[in-house]
Design an enzyme around this catalytic site. Structure first.
Site, short mmCIF file in Angstrom:
data_model
loop_
_atom_site.label_atom_id
_atom_site.label_comp_id
_atom_site.label_asym_id
_atom_site.label_seq_id
_atom_site.Cartn_x
_atom_site.Cartn_y
_atom_site.Cartn_z
N LYS A 1 0.83 -1.21 0.00
CA LYS A 1 0.00 0.00 0.00
C LYS A 1 0.86 1.26 0.00
O LYS A 1 0.64 2.18 -0.78
CB LYS A 1 -0.93 0.04 1.23
CG LYS A 1 -1.82 -1.19 1.37
CD LYS A 1 -2.67 -1.14 2.62
CE LYS A 1 -1.91 -1.15 3.93
NZ LYS A 1 -1.13 -2.38 4.18
N ARG B 1 11.94 -1.38 10.52
CA ARG B 1 10.90 -1.01 11.47
C ARG B 1 10.90 -1.94 12.67
O ARG B 1 11.07 -3.14 12.51
CB ARG B 1 9.52 -1.06 10.78
CG ARG B 1 9.21 0.21 10.02
CD ARG B 1 7.98 0.07 9.17
NE ARG B 1 6.82 -0.49 9.85
CZ ARG B 1 5.59 -0.50 9.34
NH1 ARG B 1 5.38 0.02 8.15
NH2 ARG B 1 4.59 -1.04 9.99
N ARG C 1 -8.81 1.03 9.92
CA ARG C 1 -8.32 -0.32 10.19
C ARG C 1 -9.30 -1.15 11.00
O ARG C 1 -9.01 -2.29 11.32
CB ARG C 1 -7.02 -0.23 10.96
CG ARG C 1 -5.77 -0.50 10.12
CD ARG C 1 -4.59 -0.31 11.04
NE ARG C 1 -3.40 -0.99 10.66
CZ ARG C 1 -2.40 -0.46 9.97
NH1 ARG C 1 -2.51 0.75 9.48
NH2 ARG C 1 -1.31 -1.15 9.77
N ARG D 1 0.45 -8.64 14.02
CA ARG D 1 -0.17 -7.72 13.06
C ARG D 1 -1.08 -8.48 12.09
O ARG D 1 -2.14 -7.98 11.71
CB ARG D 1 0.89 -6.92 12.32
CG ARG D 1 1.45 -5.79 13.20
CD ARG D 1 2.82 -5.35 12.77
NE ARG D 1 2.84 -4.73 11.48
CZ ARG D 1 3.87 -4.80 10.62
NH1 ARG D 1 4.94 -5.49 10.92
NH2 ARG D 1 3.80 -4.18 9.48
P1 ADP Z 1 2.39 -1.83 3.21
O1 ADP Z 1 2.39 -0.32 3.15
O2 ADP Z 1 1.15 -2.42 2.60
O3 ADP Z 1 2.68 -2.37 4.59
P2 ADP Z 1 4.91 -1.60 1.73
O4 ADP Z 1 4.56 -0.73 0.56
O5 ADP Z 1 5.67 -0.99 2.83
O6 ADP Z 1 3.57 -2.34 2.27
O7 ADP Z 1 5.70 -2.87 1.14
C1 ADP Z 1 6.20 -3.88 2.00
C2 ADP Z 1 7.56 -4.35 1.48
O8 ADP Z 1 7.39 -5.05 0.24
C3 ADP Z 1 8.56 -3.23 1.19
O9 ADP Z 1 9.85 -3.70 1.52
C4 ADP Z 1 8.42 -3.00 -0.32
O10 ADP Z 1 9.63 -2.53 -0.90
C5 ADP Z 1 8.08 -4.40 -0.82
N1 ADP Z 1 7.14 -4.39 -1.95
C6 ADP Z 1 6.13 -3.50 -2.17
N2 ADP Z 1 5.43 -3.84 -3.27
C7 ADP Z 1 6.01 -4.99 -3.75
C8 ADP Z 1 5.73 -5.85 -4.87
N3 ADP Z 1 4.72 -5.57 -5.72
N4 ADP Z 1 6.51 -6.93 -5.05
C9 ADP Z 1 7.51 -7.20 -4.18
N5 ADP Z 1 7.84 -6.45 -3.12
C10 ADP Z 1 7.09 -5.34 -2.89
P1 AMP Z 2 1.56 0.73 9.11
O1 AMP Z 2 2.71 1.65 8.84
O2 AMP Z 2 0.30 1.13 8.38
O3 AMP Z 2 1.93 -0.72 8.90
O4 AMP Z 2 1.19 0.90 10.66
C1 AMP Z 2 2.13 0.58 11.66
C2 AMP Z 2 1.45 0.51 13.02
O5 AMP Z 2 0.91 1.80 13.35
C3 AMP Z 2 0.26 -0.45 13.13
O6 AMP Z 2 0.64 -1.79 13.39
C4 AMP Z 2 -0.50 0.17 14.31
O7 AMP Z 2 0.12 -0.12 15.55
C5 AMP Z 2 -0.33 1.66 14.05
N1 AMP Z 2 -1.42 2.18 13.19
C6 AMP Z 2 -1.30 2.66 11.94
N2 AMP Z 2 -2.50 3.02 11.46
C7 AMP Z 2 -3.40 2.76 12.43
C8 AMP Z 2 -4.81 2.88 12.54
N3 AMP Z 2 -5.56 3.34 11.53
N4 AMP Z 2 -5.39 2.49 13.71
C9 AMP Z 2 -4.67 2.03 14.73
N5 AMP Z 2 -3.35 1.86 14.69
C10 AMP Z 2 -2.70 2.22 13.55
#
Ligand code: ADP
Ligand code: AMP
Length: 206
Positions: A13, A154, A85, A165
């Site tokens: 995302k 992270r 969420r 999660r």
């Molecule tokens: P989210 O925001 O849904 O948690 P991220 O955009 O942070 O996901 O992506 C999670 C990980 O996967 C990151 O390390 C990113 O570089 C990698 N990634 C994102 N999209 C793809 C894809 N289409 N194929 C492979 N790896 C991806």
């Molecule tokens: P993300 O970067 O979206 O993966 O979020 C990382 C962490 O932030 C999550 O695991 C939650 O602990 C917190 N968080 C992010 N967005 C929300 C939300 N909409 N509601 C509650 N917690 C959130």
């Protein structure tokens, strides 16, 4: 354009939201990024949120609802990444919107594909750029290509927090798929594809 990006942790995302923002100018409001910035700055919000994030739990609704309400009140267009969420947040969002959402993009992908994405993820603590050690490495080793800051893993991309999660996602967030489908807003894309392909799907559903 007013969009919500919905999907499991690691579905891509943030990666797609940032690209869409860069190409279309629709601002991303990513609650996870905002909460991590608050933690880094040691604000009262950051102090309240830290323990929840570290454990992979959701931060209390009142805290996130407030950040989102403040941000989107000034925006015509936005991409909400990581919010809502749970059902209470979705209802809150509905009540604060002055114009309805255009679409909710559901990033569909099996959980097994996500472990590798999350464990290899690196982020820029300064500009929130997202990398992956194999799929999308930074050109400059452990430095951000965009701003030069040192990349970090992270805190919640560790095995215990990842497991929690996923559980939280299944129990609290996944029901939003049906919620938005019933409202005719859901657009599903296959997130288990290379980033460029996911982006093309995104453009075509929009
Ligand atoms: P989210 O925001 O849904 O948690 P991220 O955009 O942070 O996901 O992506 C999670 C990980 O996967 C990151 O390390 C990113 O570089 C990698 N990634 C994102 N999209 C793809 C894809 N289409 N194929 C492979 N790896 C991806
Ligand atoms: P993300 O970067 O979206 O993966 O979020 C990382 C962490 O932030 C999550 O695991 C939650 O602990 C917190 N968080 C992010 N967005 C929300 C939300 N909409 N509601 C509650 N917690 C959130």
């Amino acid at each position: 354009m007013r969009l919500v990006f919905l999907g499991a942790p690691g579905a891509g995302k943030g990666t797609q939201a940032k690209r869409l923002e860069a190409e279309k100018g629709w601002p991303v409001v990513a609650t996870g990024d905002l909460l991590r910035a608050a933690i880094a700055q040691n604000t009262p919000l950051g102090q309240q949120a830290q323990a929840y994030i570290q454990r992979g739990e959701l931060v209390p609704d009142a805290l996130v609802n407030q950040i989102v309400a403040e941000r989107i009140s000034q925006l015509e267009s936005f991409i909400l990444d990581g919010y809502p969420r749970n059902l209470a947040q979705a209802q809150m969002l509905e009540s604060i919107l002055t114009k309805p959402l255009d679409a909710v993009i559901f990033f569909e992908i099996q959980e097994e594909a996500l472990i590798e994405r999350l464990s290899g993820r690196r982020i820029c603590p300064e500009c929130n750029a997202v990398y992956h050690i194999k799929n999308n490495p930074s050109k400059a080793g452990d430095q951000c290509d965009q701003c030069g800051a040192t990349l970090v893993t992270r805190e919640d991309d560790q095995p215990d927090a990842i497991r929690r999660r996923f559980q939280v996602y299944r129990e609290q967030t996944e029901p939003l798929v049906a919620y938005y489908r019933e409202r005719g807003l859901l657009r599903t894309i296959n997130a288990d594809a290379p980033p460029d392909e996911v982006y093309q799907q995104l453009l075509s559903v929009l």
